[in-house]
Design a protein around this motif. Sequence first.
Motif, short mmCIF file in Angstrom:
data_model
loop_
_atom_site.label_atom_id
_atom_site.label_comp_id
_atom_site.label_asym_id
_atom_site.label_seq_id
_atom_site.Cartn_x
_atom_site.Cartn_y
_atom_site.Cartn_z
N MET A 1 19.13 -5.60 -8.82
CA MET A 1 19.25 -4.29 -8.19
C MET A 1 18.35 -3.26 -8.86
N GLN A 2 18.08 -3.41 -10.16
CA GLN A 2 17.20 -2.48 -10.85
C GLN A 2 15.74 -2.68 -10.44
N THR A 3 15.33 -3.92 -10.15
CA THR A 3 13.95 -4.19 -9.79
C THR A 3 13.69 -4.03 -8.29
N MET A 4 14.73 -4.00 -7.49
CA MET A 4 14.56 -3.94 -6.04
C MET A 4 13.79 -2.71 -5.56
N PRO A 5 14.05 -1.51 -6.06
CA PRO A 5 13.26 -0.35 -5.60
C PRO A 5 11.76 -0.53 -5.86
N ASP A 6 11.40 -1.10 -7.00
CA ASP A 6 9.99 -1.34 -7.30
C ASP A 6 9.39 -2.34 -6.32
N LEU A 7 10.13 -3.38 -5.99
CA LEU A 7 9.62 -4.38 -5.06
C LEU A 7 9.45 -3.80 -3.66
N GLU B 1 5.87 10.82 -6.67
CA GLU B 1 6.64 10.24 -7.78
C GLU B 1 6.93 8.76 -7.53
N LYS B 2 7.26 8.45 -6.29
CA LYS B 2 7.61 7.07 -5.94
C LYS B 2 6.41 6.13 -6.12
N TYR B 3 5.23 6.56 -5.67
CA TYR B 3 4.04 5.70 -5.71
C TYR B 3 3.25 5.82 -7.01
N HIS B 4 3.68 6.67 -7.92
CA HIS B 4 2.95 6.86 -9.17
C HIS B 4 2.87 5.55 -9.96
N GLY B 5 1.68 5.18 -10.36
CA GLY B 5 1.49 3.98 -11.17
C GLY B 5 1.30 2.69 -10.37
N PHE B 6 1.35 2.77 -9.03
CA PHE B 6 1.16 1.58 -8.20
C PHE B 6 -0.32 1.48 -7.80
N ASN B 7 -0.89 0.29 -7.97
CA ASN B 7 -2.29 0.03 -7.62
C ASN B 7 -2.39 -1.17 -6.69
N ASP C 1 -13.95 -8.10 -1.69
CA ASP C 1 -13.45 -7.61 -2.97
C ASP C 1 -13.35 -6.09 -2.95
N ILE C 2 -12.14 -5.60 -3.21
CA ILE C 2 -11.89 -4.16 -3.29
C ILE C 2 -11.34 -3.87 -4.68
N ARG C 3 -11.95 -2.97 -5.38
CA ARG C 3 -11.48 -2.60 -6.72
C ARG C 3 -10.05 -2.06 -6.63
N PRO C 4 -9.31 -2.07 -7.73
CA PRO C 4 -7.95 -1.51 -7.68
C PRO C 4 -7.96 -0.05 -7.24
N CYS C 5 -7.11 0.26 -6.28
CA CYS C 5 -6.97 1.62 -5.76
C CYS C 5 -5.55 2.10 -6.01
N ARG C 6 -5.42 3.35 -6.40
CA ARG C 6 -4.10 3.94 -6.55
C ARG C 6 -3.48 4.15 -5.17
N ALA C 7 -2.17 4.19 -5.13
CA ALA C 7 -1.46 4.34 -3.85
C ALA C 7 -1.80 5.66 -3.18
N ASP C 8 -2.01 6.73 -3.96
CA ASP C 8 -2.34 8.01 -3.32
C ASP C 8 -3.73 7.98 -2.69
N GLY D 1 -4.78 14.33 8.08
CA GLY D 1 -3.48 13.68 8.17
C GLY D 1 -2.45 14.31 7.26
N ALA D 2 -1.26 13.75 7.31
CA ALA D 2 -0.14 14.25 6.51
C ALA D 2 -0.41 14.04 5.02
N LYS D 3 -0.01 14.98 4.24
CA LYS D 3 -0.12 14.88 2.78
C LYS D 3 1.13 14.23 2.22
N MET D 4 1.00 13.64 1.05
CA MET D 4 2.17 13.05 0.39
C MET D 4 3.11 14.16 -0.08
N THR D 5 4.39 13.91 0.04
CA THR D 5 5.36 14.85 -0.51
C THR D 5 5.48 14.60 -2.01
N ARG D 6 6.12 15.51 -2.71
CA ARG D 6 6.32 15.33 -4.14
C ARG D 6 7.13 14.07 -4.42
N GLU D 7 8.13 13.79 -3.59
CA GLU D 7 8.95 12.58 -3.76
C GLU D 7 8.09 11.33 -3.61
N GLN D 8 7.20 11.33 -2.61
CA GLN D 8 6.32 10.18 -2.42
C GLN D 8 5.36 10.02 -3.57
#
Length: 157
Positions: free
Chosen positions: A35-41, A94-100, A67-74, A85-92
């Motif tokens: 359950m702790q890892t599920m939100p990340d997945l 925070e949620k996507y921070h650190g995902f590549n 081949d595409i270099r690593p891209c951040r989620a934002d 287009g729509a901009k990310m909200t602050r919640e989004q």
Amino acid sequence: MRRGFTLLEVLLASIILGLGLAGILVSMSQSQRFMQTMPDLLTAQEVMELGDMAYPLDTVKDESDLDIRPCRADELWRIVAGSHGAKMTREQEEKYHGFNWSRERVEKNMNADDVKRLGGLHLVRITVSWGDRFRGEKKSESYVTLWREPQGNNDKK
């Protein structure tokens, strides 16, 4: 006439009860870890979908574009949303921070004859990674898919 239980019966009942309780505790700790890892997945799955929308495989014309270099989620979000287009909200954010997200050909050393023999098929790995690499908590999820060269490209090689 016998009244009560023998010591052996009490010990056997205690062992059975202890094994049952140990099994319950193990299953509880495993479900808590899951359950702790599920939100990340779930977030990783969303980032995979963002990457697939930003860089769809069906628009790739040449294997060098796989081949595409690593891209951040934002970054992916901005590509998909476009300039108006729509901009990310602050919640989004925070949620996507650190995902590549990244994409790479698996078999980079194949010669033209091997590619032709396989009908122009290439293995492509799509990976989403996240976590804190400085703390050693880097995690990733990936899947492998196939990409076929457009018909005209097979004949060139």
